[in-house]
Write a protein that holds these residues in place. Structure first.
Motif, PDB file in Angstrom:
ATOM      1  N   PRO D 204     157.111  68.549  -0.221  1.00 40.66           N
ATOM      2  CA  PRO D 204     157.453  67.190  -0.016  1.00 40.66           C
ATOM      3  C   PRO D 204     159.372  67.405   0.081  1.00 40.66           C
ATOM      4  O   PRO D 204     159.851  67.764   0.143  1.00 40.66           O
ATOM      5  N   ILE D 205     159.231  65.907   0.803  1.00 47.21           N
ATOM      6  CA  ILE D 205     160.673  66.107   1.686  1.00 47.21           C
ATOM      7  C   ILE D 205     161.189  64.340   1.847  1.00 47.21           C
ATOM      8  O   ILE D 205     160.550  63.632   1.824  1.00 47.21           O
ATOM      9  N   LEU D 206     162.219  64.515   0.662  1.00 48.41           N
ATOM     10  CA  LEU D 206     162.758  63.228   0.183  1.00 48.41           C
ATOM     11  C   LEU D 206     164.493  62.968   1.592  1.00 48.41           C
ATOM     12  O   LEU D 206     165.108  63.952   1.518  1.00 48.41           O
ATOM     13  N   LEU D 207     163.266  61.807   2.528  1.00 47.32           N
ATOM     14  CA  LEU D 207     164.610  62.177   3.535  1.00 47.32           C
ATOM     15  C   LEU D 207     165.386  60.500   3.667  1.00 47.32           C
ATOM     16  O   LEU D 207     164.682  59.395   3.611  1.00 47.32           O
ATOM     17  N   LYS D 208     166.748  60.980   3.430  1.00 50.13           N
ATOM     18  CA  LYS D 208     167.624  59.358   3.445  1.00 50.13           C
ATOM     19  C   LYS D 208     167.208  58.882   4.151  1.00 50.13           C
ATOM     20  O   LYS D 208     168.159  59.482   5.578  1.00 50.13           O
ATOM     21  N   ARG D 209     167.486  57.110   4.304  1.00 47.48           N
ATOM     22  CA  ARG D 209     168.601  56.592   5.304  1.00 47.48           C
ATOM     23  C   ARG D 209     169.347  56.646   5.930  1.00 47.48           C
ATOM     24  O   ARG D 209     170.932  57.194   4.926  1.00 47.48           O
ATOM     25  N   GLY D 210     169.882  57.256   6.711  1.00 47.89           N
ATOM     26  CA  GLY D 210     171.700  57.043   7.795  1.00 47.89           C
ATOM     27  C   GLY D 210     172.463  56.264   6.756  1.00 47.89           C
ATOM     28  O   GLY D 210     171.724  54.925   7.497  1.00 47.89           O
ATOM     29  N   ILE D 211     173.220  56.165   6.936  1.00 43.39           N
ATOM     30  CA  ILE D 211     174.282  55.041   6.685  1.00 43.39           C
ATOM     31  C   ILE D 211     174.292  54.291   7.641  1.00 43.39           C
ATOM     32  O   ILE D 211     174.345  52.631   8.036  1.00 43.39           O
ATOM     33  N   SER D 212     173.987  54.420   9.957  1.00 42.10           N
ATOM     34  CA  SER D 212     173.789  53.288  10.239  1.00 42.10           C
ATOM     35  C   SER D 212     172.465  52.980  11.017  1.00 42.10           C
ATOM     36  O   SER D 212     172.213  52.692  12.400  1.00 42.10           O
ATOM     37  N   ALA D 213     171.880  53.980  10.330  1.00 39.00           N
ATOM     38  CA  ALA D 213     169.733  53.669  10.737  1.00 39.00           C
ATOM     39  C   ALA D 213     169.493  52.725  10.236  1.00 39.00           C
ATOM     40  O   ALA D 213     169.691  52.104   9.332  1.00 39.00           O
ATOM     41  N   THR D 214     168.488  52.344  11.474  1.00 41.61           N
ATOM     42  CA  THR D 214     168.025  51.261  11.737  1.00 41.61           C
ATOM     43  C   THR D 214     166.724  51.478  10.722  1.00 41.61           C
ATOM     44  O   THR D 214     166.271  52.965  10.728  1.00 41.61           O
ATOM     45  N   ILE D 215     165.857  50.216  10.469  1.00 45.24           N
ATOM     46  CA  ILE D 215     164.683  50.864   9.517  1.00 45.24           C
ATOM     47  C   ILE D 215     163.338  52.015  10.392  1.00 45.24           C
ATOM     48  O   ILE D 215     163.024  52.706  10.114  1.00 45.24           O
ATOM     49  N   GLU D 216     163.786  51.301  11.565  1.00 44.13           N
ATOM     50  CA  GLU D 216     162.626  52.170  12.810  1.00 44.13           C
ATOM     51  C   GLU D 216     163.361  53.151  12.900  1.00 44.13           C
ATOM     52  O   GLU D 216     162.523  54.459  13.174  1.00 44.13           O
ATOM     53  N   GLU D 217     163.975  53.265  12.739  1.00 46.61           N
ATOM     54  CA  GLU D 217     165.255  54.738  13.510  1.00 46.61           C
ATOM     55  C   GLU D 217     164.679  56.024  11.819  1.00 46.61           C
ATOM     56  O   GLU D 217     164.089  57.053  12.089  1.00 46.61           O
ATOM     57  N   LEU D 218     164.839  55.181  10.821  1.00 47.22           N
ATOM     58  CA  LEU D 218     164.246  55.993   9.502  1.00 47.22           C
ATOM     59  C   LEU D 218     162.750  56.592   9.346  1.00 47.22           C
ATOM     60  O   LEU D 218     162.618  57.696   9.741  1.00 47.22           O
ATOM     61  N   LEU D 219     162.342  55.308  10.039  1.00 48.07           N
ATOM     62  CA  LEU D 219     160.538  55.382  10.459  1.00 48.07           C
ATOM     63  C   LEU D 219     160.426  56.900  11.582  1.00 48.07           C
ATOM     64  O   LEU D 219     159.243  57.768  11.426  1.00 48.07           O
ATOM     65  N   MET D 220     161.330  57.103  12.464  1.00 44.99           N
ATOM     66  CA  MET D 220     161.037  58.163  13.440  1.00 44.99           C
ATOM     67  C   MET D 220     161.653  58.530  13.053  1.00 44.99           C
ATOM     68  O   MET D 220     160.564  60.095  13.624  1.00 44.99           O
ATOM     69  N   SER D 221     162.669  59.339  12.196  1.00 42.26           N
ATOM     70  CA  SER D 221     163.165  60.374  11.718  1.00 42.26           C
ATOM     71  C   SER D 221     161.720  60.692  10.949  1.00 42.26           C
ATOM     72  O   SER D 221     161.433  62.516  10.757  1.00 42.26           O
ATOM     73  N   ALA D 222     160.999  60.409  10.154  1.00 42.42           N
ATOM     74  CA  ALA D 222     159.818  60.621   9.113  1.00 42.42           C
ATOM     75  C   ALA D 222     158.563  61.199  10.739  1.00 42.42           C
ATOM     76  O   ALA D 222     158.118  62.324   9.294  1.00 42.42           O
ATOM     77  N   GLU D 223     158.697  60.350  10.993  1.00 47.47           N
ATOM     78  CA  GLU D 223     157.743  60.409  12.427  1.00 47.47           C
ATOM     79  C   GLU D 223     158.237  62.390  13.145  1.00 47.47           C
ATOM     80  O   GLU D 223     156.828  62.976  13.413  1.00 47.47           O
ATOM     81  N   TYR D 224     159.524  63.063  13.265  1.00 47.57           N
ATOM     82  CA  TYR D 224     159.848  64.050  13.377  1.00 47.57           C
ATOM     83  C   TYR D 224     158.917  65.181  12.795  1.00 47.57           C
ATOM     84  O   TYR D 224     158.754  65.962  12.337  1.00 47.57           O
ATOM     85  N   ILE D 225     159.366  64.797  10.843  1.00 47.77           N
ATOM     86  CA  ILE D 225     158.595  65.769   9.871  1.00 47.77           C
ATOM     87  C   ILE D 225     157.153  65.525  10.070  1.00 47.77           C
ATOM     88  O   ILE D 225     156.810  66.624  10.153  1.00 47.77           O
ATOM     89  N   MET D 226     156.404  64.522  10.317  1.00 43.90           N
ATOM     90  CA  MET D 226     155.388  63.869  10.393  1.00 43.90           C
ATOM     91  C   MET D 226     154.342  65.133  11.356  1.00 43.90           C
ATOM     92  O   MET D 226     153.807  65.717  11.415  1.00 43.90           O
TER      93      MET D 226
END
Lengths: 344, 344, 344, 344
Positions: D204-226
């Motif tokens: 399990p990976i707990l992925l924190k949102r970057g302080i200037s990341a959009t929600i879409e970018e957060l989901l794209m980073s999740a996408e990298y892991i997935m």
């Protein structure tokens, strides 16, 4: 305008929405059925289409604009640069227009002396605040009407047209009478009642970008003035609010070429308010010239440490003189300051 | 106030600045000589000290405030919560104050029908825009004076006090006569001429935070109203502008406990304008209650897809009813909503 | 460092805190008792004082820094400009350093051809991405090791030193061997493990400012590299994230004079990534020169519409050539590009 | 995807672009000719279409996405909530998952004692930093490997699964062996090499949102892991960087319902890091519960004024206990915390 429907929206709902949009507006609607998403393309003049109403439809995912919502300020319908005439001078033409003077008018001696100094160095317009918008009610609020009188004396003495900020509709008649360029400050960029009233005059309006206004919103505020009948609008970039705290605001110099592309209105830059630090005025002013601004607005004070307002961002007359000489060198160097958009 | 001198500033200059600050202001100055930096500590009432003037001194590196620049809105000098009375009701007391109604008044039938609906669900105040600040001059600008008349009819029918936005000083007399709470919108938070005039009335003022205003600036704007003599100020968090584009603005719920700590004024939350998306109103409204807000301001419309303004963010009366029931459950659950500041 | 105590803090607590701070750190503490606030002034080297620990004290209202937290990158302790040597060239000296090349290396023919073009126009360094950080895992990720090989061929052919981005610690040995300047991208500006490892090499490091990094944070990241022993750091402003959406990021040109004042390290500007729009590269590049940057980093591609990455922001070789000529004119015009800080 | 052509683009160029897009990608292109603008609608899977390449075409004004660029994290293709299993517990299911513990592991006694305390109050997971990303190289960097050992002892003693942050790829094997949930911190949200490597594990990976990341970018980073094969991703909102300076960051609670709508992944909230002020943790934690978060991550320290890191934002065990009781009341009150999207 593009309407993106939610995935799996029933065809019936899509067709009903299409019909409703066509009935409510003077547009025709094209349906594009993608794999996951269905998209409606609205054709016609969509500047008056109410996107909020469409977004309220529960099958709508999102609405995206294609057409710019401004018309009168739009370069698309007015390809040539607007040149705003002010007495013998102008802003928006071939010559760089430099506006200089103190943050606020403090006394006859002060404003006349600074006016003479900046004129000698090449400034074409005199700035000076009479009515001052201050964050704190306990700060100096300007000499108000008395300040206007002093500005007129300085104009009399130097011949420089005067620029000063208006803060409420009840002063409009007075400003039209007394002032050469009426400034709308950043905090009032969306004071729509003020903009509407100014639209009924013929005075040149210097409209400053709000500290959190997008370029599109700035152009929409210009549109308020222009749609009232006054096309003499000059835009001014003066820094936007960002997370960076070293400077008071972040000067967005990229706004200059963007505005030049989107609009035919002249755009000038105020490096003094942007940074809020006097020693940054010089480099930022030159950068503004290089990026293609039509003019500059610069705070100059003969005694910054005793200025009643914003002394920290005012340069002294000698620094201003040095800056003007350097700007002359830049302009005479013959590099291009008009940027067209062909990737050869 | 702390003045940080540039490294290697001559002692003579430091002492001259100390003397000047003491002469210009009613403070005494303490000099602390560090290894690299020399720091001046100003003791006394520094709210009227002009930091800009000090920063203009060429040996000054930076100036930092210690004392908050607001006095009347400051909890330090007024430890108890302010409760603003409006007819039989109040905002700021024990009970959650819910203001609901449409974005704009459209017709008698519309406003009366919605007023009845929201009253039935537990709203204590009716909102409805008569004068509408719109980004585009081509958008619906509100029914204006006619809208005020319709709001009065709705009040007559339901007994709900009415809240509506003012946009210029020339309407103040009319609003004082007709309206129960005068709203100052986000775009006018720093329209200081308007704030000053409202300070001369006794009407409750609902002051919305500007989309790029810091909490301190919001309190300074409250200070403008209060220093004029009107202490009936209610603050409203309604979202700030950030880089995130999914929501229209980012609702800053942390502003609620911060304002509660810094000020005694009541603070409410507007989740409708913040997100700009109707399905986010419900979760954000509950979060606002949990975080300790004194009230909510919610857009409710009986027919959002035909609303003349902001239909995308209006919930229907049934959703509002469901929300109000859930909020009741929360409040009755007995968890604490007043947050004190002791780390046991 | 200044510690602001809560109003009405008991004297006993204040004295205990003073004692604790003096015991925990090599500083002495000065107590200034104001009217409402008591303030502690810390004297000595406070760069290692843990402000968080002090803020955790329940009688502390706030902590403000006086001393800058960076040492090795601080101009205060190193007044002369750093000049980073790279082969025969350098960055930070009298000459403007222009780095140009494609966003990503795509083929031998592409990189060699562009390298020749940019050299002819006056570029001194060749850029080209081998490892590409992309928001989407489905986008082109670069030719990776093969890209490094092609860069070396282009260097062989043109003599231009090469600059390329590193994305993880396991590639450091390879980069030290193959590359002339190692770039740390904006997204990795606070990848501290990477910075620490790079600090152990002697390679010039081009450190890009994170899109939401303050100038101070950028200097702290430089400090990570320098405190490891590598003083060859070049800073790069490449746009910050703001609310404006027309441009991809907002180029913060005011960062250049600020960094020049705070630090002795060279600073260059990347107008291509900032705006994300090719036709803005030219005006922004000139503005960067005017504002005093030590160099430029510019994306040039011979066939942008077929570029594998960021074609929208790449200018063609002919536009680059025109830009370089204009920059020459600017520099030869003899205006000052070094800004000192005396308000005459 | 929608491509907006420049006004007056020649039909030939439009048709050539249509053909090129169809050739380069597996999509078909629909041409909609409006009055001023011509628009191309791309139909098919556009997640791999390179918008930059299209924007590089000189007749293209703008490109707008219709389809979300993430697939595996997209609720559209995975309507049910993901529940991530961790030992006997889970995150994303019916029960609120509370992770608590100190900012950094300091000693065996400290971590074991806090672990016992938070467990008693109802926490289900233990947090504690071993490797600490600090802005300054001169700050405490964590006990590193020794910290991992101490966390394991605390797990042994309490049975609580452990969560701790990873900072570089070379520690992945160790973390997979030792840790129950691997945290990727805000600063590494776009450390793509790290994400790719974590995608190859099953942890399990707990992925924190970057302080200037959009929600879409957060989901794209999740996408990298997935997209690497690891679907056990938990998202975490922890505050974004805005202009407001009272709080360290602005907690974006609206991100919770947005993420819930766009994605099936669980999302938790960290109020400690967001505000950076301990007395704001309690109200913000409750607001997070009300807004629908799947869990909380809270810093608890038994001796904040001596904490080696972030003492100012840590609550003491007793405050945590009180908070947990209040949260229980909220949850038991029976109000809805799942928000659906029908405007009845």
């Amino acid at each position: 305008m593009i309407v993106i429907m939610k995935p799996k929206s029933p065809l019936k709902e899509i067709m009903m929405l299409k019909q409703k949009i066509e009935m409510d507006n003077d547009v025709s609607v094209n349906v594009i059925q993608g794999k996951e998403y269905c998209v409606l393309g609205l054709i016609g003049d969509t500047t008056t289409v109410d996107a909020g109403k469409i977004r309220a439809n529960e099958f709508v995912e999102n609405v995206k604009k294609v057409q710019q919502p401004y018309k009168l300020s739009n370069r698309l319908f007015h390809p040539d640069n607007t040149v705003v005439k002010i007495k013998d001078g102008s802003i928006g033409g071939d010559e760089l227009a430099v506006i200089a003077g103190p943050c606020s008018v403090e006394s006859e001696e002060q404003i006349v002396s600074i006016a003479k100094d900046v004129k000698k160095s090449g400034a074409k317009f005199l700035r000076g605040g009479a009515f001052k918008p201050r964050t704190s009610p306990y700060s100096f609020q300007g000499l108000r009407v008395r300040g206007l009188e002093l500005l007129k004396i300085a104009r009399e003495e130097t011949g420089l047209p005067i620029v000063t900020e208006i803060m409420s509709t009840d002063m409009i008649d007075r400003f039209v009478e007394d002032v050469d360029i009426i400034q709308v400050g950043a905090r009032n960029m969306q004071n729509f009642e003020l903009l509407k009233q100014l639209g009924k005059t013929k005075k040149p309006i210097l409209l400053k970008r709000g500290i959190s206004a997008t370029i599109e919103e700035l152009l929409m505020s210009a549109e308020y003035i222009m749609s009232g009948g006054n096309e003499n609008v000059i835009l001014c970039e003066r820094g936007i609010r960002t997370f960076e705290t070293y400077t008071r605001n972040t000067l967005d110099l990229s706004a200059v070429p963007v505005i030049k592309k989107l609009s035919h209105l002249p755009v000038i830059v105020d490096p003094s308010h942007a940074a809020g630090i006097w020693w940054m005025v010089e480099p930022l002013a030159k950068a503004a010239v290089a990026v293609g601004a039509d003019g500059l607005m610069i705070e100059v004070h003969n005694d910054p440490v005793n200025a009643k307002c914003d002394g920290q961002q005012s340069i002294k007359p000698k620094v201003f003189q040095k800056l003007m000489k350097d700007i002359d060198k830049m302009i005479n160097a013959g590099m291009s300051r008009e940027y067209d958009v062909v990737n050869i």
